[in-house]
Design a protein around this motif. Structure first.
Motif, PDB file in Angstrom:
ATOM      1  N   ARG A  12       0.830  -1.207   0.000  1.00  0.00           N
ATOM      2  CA  ARG A  12       0.000   0.000   0.000  1.00  0.00           C
ATOM      3  C   ARG A  12       0.865   1.258   0.000  1.00  0.00           C
ATOM      4  O   ARG A  12       0.579   2.226  -0.714  1.00  0.00           O
ATOM      5  CB  ARG A  12      -0.923  -0.005   1.219  1.00  0.00           C
ATOM      6  N   SER A  15       2.342   1.704  -3.366  1.00  0.00           N
ATOM      7  CA  SER A  15       1.351   2.160  -4.343  1.00  0.00           C
ATOM      8  C   SER A  15       1.169   3.672  -4.268  1.00  0.00           C
ATOM      9  O   SER A  15       0.867   4.320  -5.274  1.00  0.00           O
ATOM     10  CB  SER A  15       0.013   1.447  -4.124  1.00  0.00           C
ATOM     11  N   CYS A  19       2.227   6.606  -7.483  1.00  0.00           N
ATOM     12  CA  CYS A  19       1.278   7.561  -8.073  1.00  0.00           C
ATOM     13  C   CYS A  19       1.977   8.718  -8.772  1.00  0.00           C
ATOM     14  O   CYS A  19       1.424   9.323  -9.694  1.00  0.00           O
ATOM     15  CB  CYS A  19       0.367   8.141  -6.985  1.00  0.00           C
ATOM     16  N   GLU A  31      -6.478  12.893  -4.871  1.00  0.00           N
ATOM     17  CA  GLU A  31      -5.905  12.313  -6.092  1.00  0.00           C
ATOM     18  C   GLU A  31      -5.223  10.977  -5.798  1.00  0.00           C
ATOM     19  O   GLU A  31      -5.341  10.019  -6.572  1.00  0.00           O
ATOM     20  CB  GLU A  31      -4.905  13.291  -6.705  1.00  0.00           C
ATOM     21  N   SER A  33      -5.935   8.974  -3.307  1.00  0.00           N
ATOM     22  CA  SER A  33      -6.998   8.032  -2.962  1.00  0.00           C
ATOM     23  C   SER A  33      -7.671   7.479  -4.216  1.00  0.00           C
ATOM     24  O   SER A  33      -7.934   6.274  -4.324  1.00  0.00           O
ATOM     25  CB  SER A  33      -8.034   8.724  -2.073  1.00  0.00           C
ATOM     26  N   LYS A  34      -7.915   8.353  -5.181  1.00  0.00           N
ATOM     27  CA  LYS A  34      -8.565   7.928  -6.425  1.00  0.00           C
ATOM     28  C   LYS A  34      -7.671   6.980  -7.215  1.00  0.00           C
ATOM     29  O   LYS A  34      -8.145   5.983  -7.786  1.00  0.00           O
ATOM     30  CB  LYS A  34      -8.907   9.156  -7.267  1.00  0.00           C
ATOM     31  N   THR A  35      -6.368   7.264  -7.242  1.00  0.00           N
ATOM     32  CA  THR A  35      -5.434   6.445  -8.020  1.00  0.00           C
ATOM     33  C   THR A  35      -5.185   5.089  -7.371  1.00  0.00           C
ATOM     34  O   THR A  35      -5.122   4.061  -8.058  1.00  0.00           O
ATOM     35  CB  THR A  35      -4.087   7.182  -8.188  1.00  0.00           C
ATOM     36  N   THR A  36      -5.032   5.076  -6.056  1.00  0.00           N
ATOM     37  CA  THR A  36      -4.688   3.832  -5.354  1.00  0.00           C
ATOM     38  C   THR A  36      -5.896   3.026  -4.910  1.00  0.00           C
ATOM     39  O   THR A  36      -5.788   1.815  -4.690  1.00  0.00           O
ATOM     40  CB  THR A  36      -3.846   4.140  -4.104  1.00  0.00           C
ATOM     41  N   GLY A  37      -7.036   3.699  -4.741  1.00  0.00           N
ATOM     42  CA  GLY A  37      -8.209   3.008  -4.215  1.00  0.00           C
ATOM     43  C   GLY A  37      -8.174   2.868  -2.705  1.00  0.00           C
ATOM     44  O   GLY A  37      -9.008   2.165  -2.118  1.00  0.00           O
ATOM     45  N   LEU A  38      -7.212   3.540  -2.060  1.00  0.00           N
ATOM     46  CA  LEU A  38      -7.084   3.468  -0.604  1.00  0.00           C
ATOM     47  C   LEU A  38      -7.936   4.543   0.064  1.00  0.00           C
ATOM     48  O   LEU A  38      -8.166   5.615  -0.506  1.00  0.00           O
ATOM     49  CB  LEU A  38      -5.619   3.661  -0.190  1.00  0.00           C
ATOM     50  N   TYR A  39      -8.386   4.242   1.283  1.00  0.00           N
ATOM     51  CA  TYR A  39      -9.104   5.248   2.059  1.00  0.00           C
ATOM     52  C   TYR A  39      -8.142   6.382   2.418  1.00  0.00           C
ATOM     53  O   TYR A  39      -6.942   6.163   2.613  1.00  0.00           O
ATOM     54  CB  TYR A  39      -9.679   4.641   3.339  1.00  0.00           C
ATOM     55  N   LYS A  40      -8.695   7.576   2.540  1.00  0.00           N
ATOM     56  CA  LYS A  40      -7.862   8.726   2.894  1.00  0.00           C
ATOM     57  C   LYS A  40      -7.199   8.530   4.251  1.00  0.00           C
ATOM     58  O   LYS A  40      -6.048   8.927   4.457  1.00  0.00           O
ATOM     59  CB  LYS A  40      -8.694  10.007   2.886  1.00  0.00           C
TER      60      LYS A  40
END
Length: 227
Positions: A12, A15, A19, A31, A33-40
Motif C-alpha cells: 500500500r 502504491s 502515483c 488524487e 486516494s482515487k489512483t490507489t483506491g485506498l481510504y484517505k
C-alpha cells in the motif's frame, strides 16, 4: 501469511509512491486516494511513516510530493551501472556521427589515460589504444582535464568558459582533436569526451558539426550519471 503474497502494508505504501509521475510531481490526498483506491485515513497513516523516512513531503492542504530519500534511491540505482556500459555505445554513436575516432580520457596524476575508444570504419583514421597514457598538458582532452580540475591558470580558464577545447597538431602534428568534459550533477569532473582525426580533415567548417555532436553525446551521458 504466504511469502508469495508479500506484505500488504508495504504494498500500500509503495502504491502511494507509484502515483507520482514527471507530470504529477505534487498530488492531493483525494488524487492519491482515487489512483490507489485506498481510504484517505489509510493514506494519511502510511504517509506518516513515508514522511518520517523522507520518501514523501507533506505540504499545507494535505498535498504530497516525493522526498529526498526517493531521489537517493534513484541515484544509487543509476550509479550501479558500470560506466563502460554507458560510454561504449555512446562513443560508437559519436564516431558514426563524426566519421572520426571517439574516445574517453581520465586524469591520472600528470597524465591522461584513454579508457575507452571507438574508431570509424575508414581506411585512414586516428588510432588509439585503450589504456594508453599520454601527456596531460598536450591535446584537447588533456586541456579539458586540466581546466575542469579546479585549475585557475589563464589558459585553462578560457577552456572552462568555452566548455570545450580544440587542439591542432599539439601532440602529433598530423592529428587534431576536440574535447568536452563529462561532469557529475554537482560539477565534479569524471573525464573528457573527445573526437580526434587527421588534421587535414579538421577544417574550420567541420568544427561546429563536431562540437554539436560532442555536446549531444555529453548531454546524453551526463543525464545518466549521478554523484
Amino acid at each position: 501469511m504466504s511469502e508469495s503474497k508479500g506484505v500488504e502494508a508495504v504494498e500500500r505504501a509503495l502504491s502511494i509512491l507509484d502515483c507520482f509521475r514527471t507530470d504529477k510531481t505534487e498530488l492531493s490526498l483525494a488524487e492519491i486516494s482515487k489512483t490507489t483506491g485506498l481510504y484517505k485515513s489509510t493514506i494519511l497513516r502510511l504517509g506518516v511513516s513515508l514522511e518520517k523516512y523522507g520518501y514523501v513531503i507533506r505540504s499545507e492542504g494535505s498535498r504530497f510530493r516525493l522526498g529526498p530519500s526517493a531521489w537517493h534511491l534513484g541515484a544509487i540505482y543509476r550509479q550501479g551501472f558500470d560506466l563502460s556500459t554507458l560510454l561504449r555505445p555512446e562513443l560508437k554513436r559519436l564516431s558514426e556521427a563524426t566519421f572520426e575516432t571517439a574516445s574517453y580520457y581520465v586524469r591520472e596524476g600528470n597524465a591522461r589515460i584513454c579508457l575507452f575508444r571507438s574508431e570509424p570504419i575508414r581506411a585512414i583514421r586516428h588510432s588509439i589504444d585503450e589504456g594508453r597514457s599520454m601527456p596531460l598538458e598536450l591535446g584537447a582532452s588533456g586541456r579539458v582535464l586540466l581546466a575542469f580540475s579546479n585549475n585557475e591558470e589563464e589558459g585553462q580558464r578560457e577552456v572552462r568558459e568555452k566548455g570545450f577545447a580544440l587542439s591542432m597538431g599539439e601532440r602529433d602534428e598530423d592529428v587534431a582533436a576536440m574535447a568536452v568534459p563529462i561532469l557529475t550533477p554537482s560539477g565534479h569532473l569524471l573525464g573528457a569526451l573527445t573526437v580526434s582525426g587527421l588534421i587535414t580533415r579538421f577544417t574550420p567548417d567541420k568544427h561546429a558539426p563536431i562540437l554539436t555532436a560532442l555536446k549531444a553525446s555529453q548531454q546524453r551521458l551526463m543525464n545518466q550519471i549521478s554523484e
